[in-house]
Design a protein around this motif. Structure first.
Motif, mmCIF file in Angstrom:
data_model
loop_
_atom_site.group_PDB
_atom_site.id
_atom_site.type_symbol
_atom_site.label_atom_id
_atom_site.label_comp_id
_atom_site.label_asym_id
_atom_site.label_seq_id
_atom_site.Cartn_x
_atom_site.Cartn_y
_atom_site.Cartn_z
ATOM 1 N N TRP A 64 106.681 41.920 -8.656
ATOM 2 C CA TRP A 64 105.925 41.100 -7.721
ATOM 3 C C TRP A 64 105.650 41.898 -6.456
ATOM 4 C CZ3 TRP A 64 104.322 36.684 -9.775
ATOM 5 C CH2 TRP A 64 105.021 36.186 -10.876
ATOM 6 N N VAL A 65 104.630 41.518 -5.723
ATOM 7 C CA VAL A 65 104.344 42.138 -4.439
ATOM 8 C C VAL A 65 105.587 42.004 -3.572
ATOM 9 C CG1 VAL A 65 102.955 41.979 -2.340
ATOM 10 C CG2 VAL A 65 101.871 41.695 -4.583
ATOM 11 N N GLY A 66 105.985 43.097 -2.951
ATOM 12 C CA GLY A 66 107.153 43.081 -2.085
ATOM 13 C C GLY A 66 108.435 43.520 -2.760
ATOM 14 N N THR A 67 108.369 43.794 -4.077
ATOM 15 C CA THR A 67 109.550 44.296 -4.765
ATOM 16 C C THR A 67 109.931 45.637 -4.160
ATOM 17 O OG1 THR A 67 108.875 43.213 -6.816
ATOM 18 C CG2 THR A 67 110.489 44.991 -7.008
ATOM 19 N N ARG A 68 111.219 45.842 -3.933
ATOM 20 C CA ARG A 68 111.691 47.074 -3.294
ATOM 21 C C ARG A 68 112.325 48.004 -4.318
ATOM 22 N NH1 ARG A 68 112.588 46.378 2.481
ATOM 23 N NH2 ARG A 68 112.038 44.253 3.028
ATOM 24 N N PHE A 69 112.092 49.310 -4.115
ATOM 25 C CA PHE A 69 112.685 50.345 -4.946
ATOM 26 C C PHE A 69 113.087 51.511 -4.061
ATOM 27 C CE2 PHE A 69 109.790 48.237 -7.914
ATOM 28 C CZ PHE A 69 110.691 47.908 -8.906
ATOM 29 N N PRO A 70 114.063 52.312 -4.505
ATOM 30 C CA PRO A 70 114.368 53.534 -3.761
ATOM 31 C C PRO A 70 113.119 54.421 -3.686
ATOM 32 C CG PRO A 70 116.097 53.053 -5.364
ATOM 33 C CD PRO A 70 114.957 52.109 -5.644
ATOM 34 N N ALA A 71 112.847 54.964 -2.516
ATOM 35 C CA ALA A 71 111.599 55.694 -2.271
ATOM 36 C C ALA A 71 111.354 56.842 -3.233
ATOM 37 C CB ALA A 71 111.562 56.202 -0.840
ATOM 38 N N LEU A 72 112.379 57.587 -3.593
ATOM 39 C CA LEU A 72 112.154 58.787 -4.405
ATOM 40 C C LEU A 72 111.881 58.505 -5.881
ATOM 41 C CD1 LEU A 72 114.646 61.298 -2.794
ATOM 42 C CD2 LEU A 72 112.160 61.472 -2.874
ATOM 43 N N VAL A 73 111.988 57.248 -6.321
ATOM 44 C CA VAL A 73 111.649 56.958 -7.722
ATOM 45 C C VAL A 73 110.248 56.386 -7.862
ATOM 46 C CG1 VAL A 73 114.035 56.654 -8.459
ATOM 47 C CG2 VAL A 73 112.704 54.653 -7.776
ATOM 48 N N THR A 74 109.560 56.204 -6.747
ATOM 49 C CA THR A 74 108.188 55.707 -6.815
ATOM 50 C C THR A 74 107.226 56.761 -6.285
ATOM 51 O OG1 THR A 74 108.104 54.717 -4.598
ATOM 52 C CG2 THR A 74 109.008 53.347 -6.377
ATOM 53 N N CYS A 75 106.044 56.782 -6.833
ATOM 54 C CA CYS A 75 105.059 57.741 -6.347
ATOM 55 C C CYS A 75 104.619 57.390 -4.924
ATOM 56 C CB CYS A 75 103.876 57.850 -7.301
ATOM 57 S SG CYS A 75 103.099 56.293 -7.730
ATOM 58 N N GLN A 76 104.549 56.099 -4.590
ATOM 59 C CA GLN A 76 104.191 55.710 -3.228
ATOM 60 C C GLN A 76 105.254 56.188 -2.243
ATOM 61 O OE1 GLN A 76 104.581 53.581 -5.850
ATOM 62 N NE2 GLN A 76 103.409 51.727 -5.539
ATOM 63 N N GLY A 77 106.512 56.028 -2.608
ATOM 64 C CA GLY A 77 107.597 56.485 -1.747
ATOM 65 C C GLY A 77 107.541 57.977 -1.525
ATOM 66 N N LYS A 78 107.249 58.732 -2.578
ATOM 67 C CA LYS A 78 107.151 60.188 -2.444
ATOM 68 C C LYS A 78 106.023 60.575 -1.495
ATOM 69 C CE LYS A 78 108.879 60.937 -7.112
ATOM 70 N NZ LYS A 78 108.512 61.326 -8.486
ATOM 71 N N VAL A 79 104.881 59.890 -1.607
ATOM 72 C CA VAL A 79 103.741 60.174 -0.727
ATOM 73 C C VAL A 79 104.103 59.873 0.724
ATOM 74 C CG1 VAL A 79 101.451 59.303 -0.063
ATOM 75 C CG2 VAL A 79 101.899 59.931 -2.432
ATOM 76 N N LEU A 80 104.748 58.735 0.959
ATOM 77 C CA LEU A 80 105.099 58.358 2.327
ATOM 78 C C LEU A 80 106.160 59.281 2.903
ATOM 79 C CD1 LEU A 80 105.065 54.481 1.910
ATOM 80 C CD2 LEU A 80 103.321 55.914 3.009
ATOM 81 N N LEU A 81 107.164 59.651 2.107
ATOM 82 C CA LEU A 81 108.183 60.581 2.580
ATOM 83 C C LEU A 81 107.592 61.959 2.866
ATOM 84 C CD1 LEU A 81 111.172 59.674 0.237
ATOM 85 C CD2 LEU A 81 111.039 59.269 2.714
ATOM 86 N N ALA A 82 106.660 62.397 2.030
ATOM 87 C CA ALA A 82 106.050 63.723 2.207
ATOM 88 C C ALA A 82 105.273 63.822 3.514
ATOM 89 C CB ALA A 82 105.139 64.044 1.025
#
Length: 118
Positions: free
Chosen positions: A8-26
């Motif tokens: 669902w929208v708003g579901t949370r995941f550890p940043a490094l296992v998602t491509c969006q998280g990797k982009v934002l961390l980079a």
């Protein structure tokens, strides 16, 4: 073929296992990345512990390519790519992704298709 992750929208995941998280961390400085990753995950999921050099490699590759790949990192059978969304000054403000079942075009095919738009 229909594929559903049940997310669902708003579901949370550890940043490094998602491509969006990797982009934002980079998009962050090395110091800010360490600060963000030091915070406890609010996802409720176990966080894989990666060595600092592994994290550096993942984020360097993402910066170099300009996009990130999550190849079944989050869930078996799901491959996704994300790109940064920048404001008028070029600052990364968000990430946008698309996900597909791994039975669809392979990892190399996705990379080649994305590279053709650069």
């Amino acid at each position: 073929m229909w594929c559903s992750t049940g997310l669902w929208v708003g579901t949370r995941f550890p940043a490094l296992v998602t491509c969006q998280g990797k982009v934002l961390l980079a998009a962050l400085s090395a110091e800010k990345v360490l600060e963000v990753l030091a915070e406890p995950s609010r996802s409720g999921l176990p966080v894989d512990t990666l060595a600092p050099n592994q994290i550096d490699d993942i984020l360097a590759e993402t910066r170099e390519r300009g996009w990130a790949l999550a190849d079944q990192d989050l869930a078996p059978g799901i491959r996704s790519i994300a790109v940064p969304v920048r404001d008028g000054r070029g600052v990364v403000r968000a990430a946008m992704n698309v996900a597909r079942a791994t039975v669809s075009p392979g990892r190399n095919a996705l990379s080649l298709r994305l590279a053709s738009y650069e």
